[in-house]
Design a protein around this motif. Structure first.
Motif, PDB file in Angstrom:
ATOM      1  N   ASP A 128      14.283   3.407  -1.342  1.00 48.02           N
ATOM      2  CA  ASP A 128      14.950   2.115  -1.568  1.00 48.02           C
ATOM      3  C   ASP A 128      14.883   1.217  -0.338  1.00 48.02           C
ATOM      4  O   ASP A 128      14.775  -0.009  -0.454  1.00 48.02           O
ATOM      5  N   ASP A 129      14.940   1.820   0.853  1.00 46.54           N
ATOM      6  CA  ASP A 129      14.855   1.022   2.082  1.00 46.54           C
ATOM      7  C   ASP A 129      13.498   0.320   2.185  1.00 46.54           C
ATOM      8  O   ASP A 129      13.412  -0.828   2.635  1.00 46.54           O
ATOM      9  N   THR A 130      12.450   1.017   1.754  1.00 44.00           N
ATOM     10  CA  THR A 130      11.113   0.415   1.771  1.00 44.00           C
ATOM     11  C   THR A 130      11.038  -0.747   0.787  1.00 44.00           C
ATOM     12  O   THR A 130      10.472  -1.806   1.096  1.00 44.00           O
ATOM     13  N   LEU A 131      11.617  -0.560  -0.387  1.00 44.17           N
ATOM     14  CA  LEU A 131      11.615  -1.630  -1.389  1.00 44.17           C
ATOM     15  C   LEU A 131      12.405  -2.842  -0.893  1.00 44.17           C
ATOM     16  O   LEU A 131      11.986  -3.987  -1.084  1.00 44.17           O
ATOM     17  N   LEU A 132      13.527  -2.580  -0.243  1.00 41.81           N
ATOM     18  CA  LEU A 132      14.325  -3.682   0.305  1.00 41.81           C
ATOM     19  C   LEU A 132      13.566  -4.413   1.410  1.00 41.81           C
ATOM     20  O   LEU A 132      13.622  -5.643   1.507  1.00 41.81           O
ATOM     21  N   LEU A 133      12.848  -3.654   2.221  1.00 39.37           N
ATOM     22  CA  LEU A 133      12.051  -4.267   3.282  1.00 39.37           C
ATOM     23  C   LEU A 133      10.927  -5.108   2.687  1.00 39.37           C
ATOM     24  O   LEU A 133      10.612  -6.197   3.194  1.00 39.37           O
ATOM     25  N   TRP A 134      10.345  -4.635   1.610  1.00 38.00           N
ATOM     26  CA  TRP A 134       9.295  -5.408   0.934  1.00 38.00           C
ATOM     27  C   TRP A 134       9.883  -6.692   0.349  1.00 38.00           C
ATOM     28  O   TRP A 134       9.295  -7.768   0.471  1.00 38.00           O
ATOM     29  N   ALA A 135      11.054  -6.574  -0.271  1.00 36.66           N
ATOM     30  CA  ALA A 135      11.710  -7.765  -0.830  1.00 36.66           C
ATOM     31  C   ALA A 135      12.020  -8.770   0.277  1.00 36.66           C
ATOM     32  O   ALA A 135      11.810  -9.981   0.112  1.00 36.66           O
ATOM     33  N   MET A 136      12.502  -8.281   1.411  1.00 38.70           N
ATOM     34  CA  MET A 136      12.794  -9.161   2.544  1.00 38.70           C
ATOM     35  C   MET A 136      11.522  -9.834   3.051  1.00 38.70           C
ATOM     36  O   MET A 136      11.509 -11.034   3.360  1.00 38.70           O
ATOM     37  N   THR A 137      10.441  -9.063   3.100  1.00 39.00           N
ATOM     38  CA  THR A 137       9.160  -9.609   3.557  1.00 39.00           C
ATOM     39  C   THR A 137       8.684 -10.724   2.630  1.00 39.00           C
ATOM     40  O   THR A 137       8.267 -11.797   3.084  1.00 39.00           O
ATOM     41  N   LEU A 138       8.750 -10.478   1.331  1.00 35.02           N
ATOM     42  CA  LEU A 138       8.328 -11.490   0.356  1.00 35.02           C
ATOM     43  C   LEU A 138       9.199 -12.742   0.460  1.00 35.02           C
ATOM     44  O   LEU A 138       8.701 -13.871   0.374  1.00 35.02           O
ATOM     45  N   ASP A 139      10.490 -12.533   0.653  1.00 33.79           N
ATOM     46  CA  ASP A 139      11.431 -13.648   0.787  1.00 33.79           C
ATOM     47  C   ASP A 139      11.111 -14.480   2.026  1.00 33.79           C
ATOM     48  O   ASP A 139      10.989 -15.713   1.960  1.00 33.79           O
ATOM     49  N   TRP A 140      10.948 -13.817   3.160  1.00 34.37           N
ATOM     50  CA  TRP A 140      10.674 -14.544   4.407  1.00 34.37           C
ATOM     51  C   TRP A 140       9.306 -15.214   4.364  1.00 34.37           C
ATOM     52  O   TRP A 140       9.150 -16.326   4.874  1.00 34.37           O
ATOM     53  N   ASN A 185       0.830  -1.211   0.000  1.00 31.43           N
ATOM     54  CA  ASN A 185       0.000   0.000   0.000  1.00 31.43           C
ATOM     55  C   ASN A 185       0.862   1.258   0.000  1.00 31.43           C
ATOM     56  O   ASN A 185       0.584   2.222  -0.739  1.00 31.43           O
ATOM     57  N   ASN A 186       1.907   1.259   0.830  1.00 27.07           N
ATOM     58  CA  ASN A 186       2.797   2.421   0.881  1.00 27.07           C
ATOM     59  C   ASN A 186       3.437   2.680  -0.481  1.00 27.07           C
ATOM     60  O   ASN A 186       3.545   3.829  -0.930  1.00 27.07           O
ATOM     61  N   ILE A 187       3.860   1.602  -1.122  1.00 24.64           N
ATOM     62  CA  ILE A 187       4.529   1.738  -2.420  1.00 24.64           C
ATOM     63  C   ILE A 187       3.544   2.212  -3.486  1.00 24.64           C
ATOM     64  O   ILE A 187       3.860   3.093  -4.297  1.00 24.64           O
ATOM     65  N   GLU A 188       2.348   1.650  -3.471  1.00 24.04           N
ATOM     66  CA  GLU A 188       1.335   2.061  -4.454  1.00 24.04           C
ATOM     67  C   GLU A 188       0.930   3.521  -4.272  1.00 24.04           C
ATOM     68  O   GLU A 188       0.554   4.198  -5.232  1.00 24.04           O
ATOM     69  N   GLU A 189       1.034   4.010  -3.041  1.00 22.03           N
ATOM     70  CA  GLU A 189       0.702   5.411  -2.758  1.00 22.03           C
ATOM     71  C   GLU A 189       1.898   6.337  -2.952  1.00 22.03           C
ATOM     72  O   GLU A 189       1.805   7.545  -2.717  1.00 22.03           O
TER      73      GLU A 189
END
Length: 249
Positions: A103-115, A94-98
């Protein structure tokens, strides 16, 4: 040291400092595998942050929620783990779509998807796991390009899931990409495992010479990095290949 600092902060009634020290203690416990202790501290940190007006969609709170979800995954609390991973993923998306991201948010999202993908592997929901690994891979490529260890690991994971689902050709494709990149990363300590995985795929295809070469490369890589576990696995694979060849003669 942290406990001394905590006592001082409490004596000075420094709310922000106390919260920060709780966070440091929580992360220390998390890294040391003291998951129950880490859980209690992380929950306390979240409560303190929320009480001072930090929105639940803030990256700091999402990062803590992600670690809590992973703790629940380790503790086999499937319901809490999935709720946590979904909370993190949906809020980050939601944050990204808004447009509220960096880059830190994108990395956190990637980490979330990975985990989350690793959790899905644990509960044998492989198609969903593959989808999340792929999204994590795409994000990591977008942020950091392809020549890094994270990409090698994600390609290895994608290939492994394909293999488990009997999609050998795509498994080989992903793992070949992983090996190509990994060969450019001499400091990657676990690269031998990726080489072994690709070797195993070739062995399944009956391509024994290719498999042997990869197992030998894995053995050399493990030797260079003093990786006893991979060294043992590579030796075992080579022995098995030799035994199989002898049996066929």
């Amino acid at each position: 040291m942290f406990h001394v600092a905590l006592k001082l902060a409490q004596e000075q009634q420094n709310y922000v400092a106390v919260t920060h020290i709780y966070d440091l203690l929580a992360n220390l416990a998390y890294e040391q595998g003291e998951h129950e202790k880490a859980e209690k501290l992380f929950v306390s940190v979240m409560q303190r942050l929320l009480s001072t007006g930090t929105p639940k969609t803030d990256n700091k709170l999402i990062h803590i929620s992600l670690k809590l979800a992973n703790i629940y995954r380790i503790q086999k609390d499937t319901r809490k783990a999935e709720e946590g991973f979904k909370f993190c993923a949906s809020n980050l998306q939601n944050n990204i779509e808004e447009g509220k991201y960096d880059d830190d948010t994108l990395l956190l999202w990637a980490m979330t998807l990975d985990w989350y993908a690793r959790f899905l592997v644990d509960v044998n929901r492989l198609p969903e796991a593959f989808e999340n690994f792929k999204r994590a891979y795409d994000l990591c490529v977008q942020i950091n390009g392809v020549n890094n260890e994270e990409i090698v690991i994600l390609l290895n994971d994608l290939g492994t899931i394909c293999f488990v689902q009997n999609d050998l050709d795509n498994a080989i494709s992903y793992l070949t990409q992983a090996v190509t990149i990994g060969n450019k990363l001499p400091d990657m300590e676990d690269f031998g495992s990726v080489l072994i995985n690709l070797g195993t795929m070739y062995a399944k295809k009956g391509m024994m010479e290719e498999a042997k070469q990869l197992y030998q490369d894995a053995w050399k890589n493990a030797k260079e990095h003093n990786n006893a576990q991979v060294l043992k696995e590579a030796s075992s694979c080579l022995d098995e290949l030799k035994s199989s060849k002898t049996a066929q003669q």
